[in-house]
Design a protein around this motif. Structure first.
Motif: not given
Length: 86
Positions: A57, A61-68
């Motif tokens: 990160r 920037k992460e596109v789909d926020d899968r690790y949030d």
């Protein structure tokens, strides 16, 4: 029919091992290749997934926020926000 299976097994051994091996050696090799019936897990202070996510990160920037969700579950979401602010 069994002759075909024996030939196929010998061919398989030749292709994988090189030379044919004895039945005893083959069984010992099969036992050696078996995976253990147990696992050893070690608890660590740092989660490698979280640390790697922070590094990626910083680059992009992460596109789909899968690790949030994972970061929220581990309680590291606040750490990332404070790292980004500094």
């Amino acid at each position: 029919m069994s002759d075909e299976k024996d030939l196929e097994r010998e061919l398989n051994e030749l292709l994988t091992e090189g030379e044919p091996i004895s039945e005893e050696e083959r069984r010992a090799e099969e036992r050696r290749r078996l995976s253990p019936r147990y696992e050893i897990r070690i608890q660590t202070q740092l989660d490698p997934i979280v640390e790697e996510t922070f590094k990626y990160r910083k680059i992009a920037k992460e596109v789909d926020d899968r690790y949030d969700n994972y970061l929220r579950k581990t309680g590291h979401m606040d750490k990332e926000k404070s790292d980004n602010e500094s």
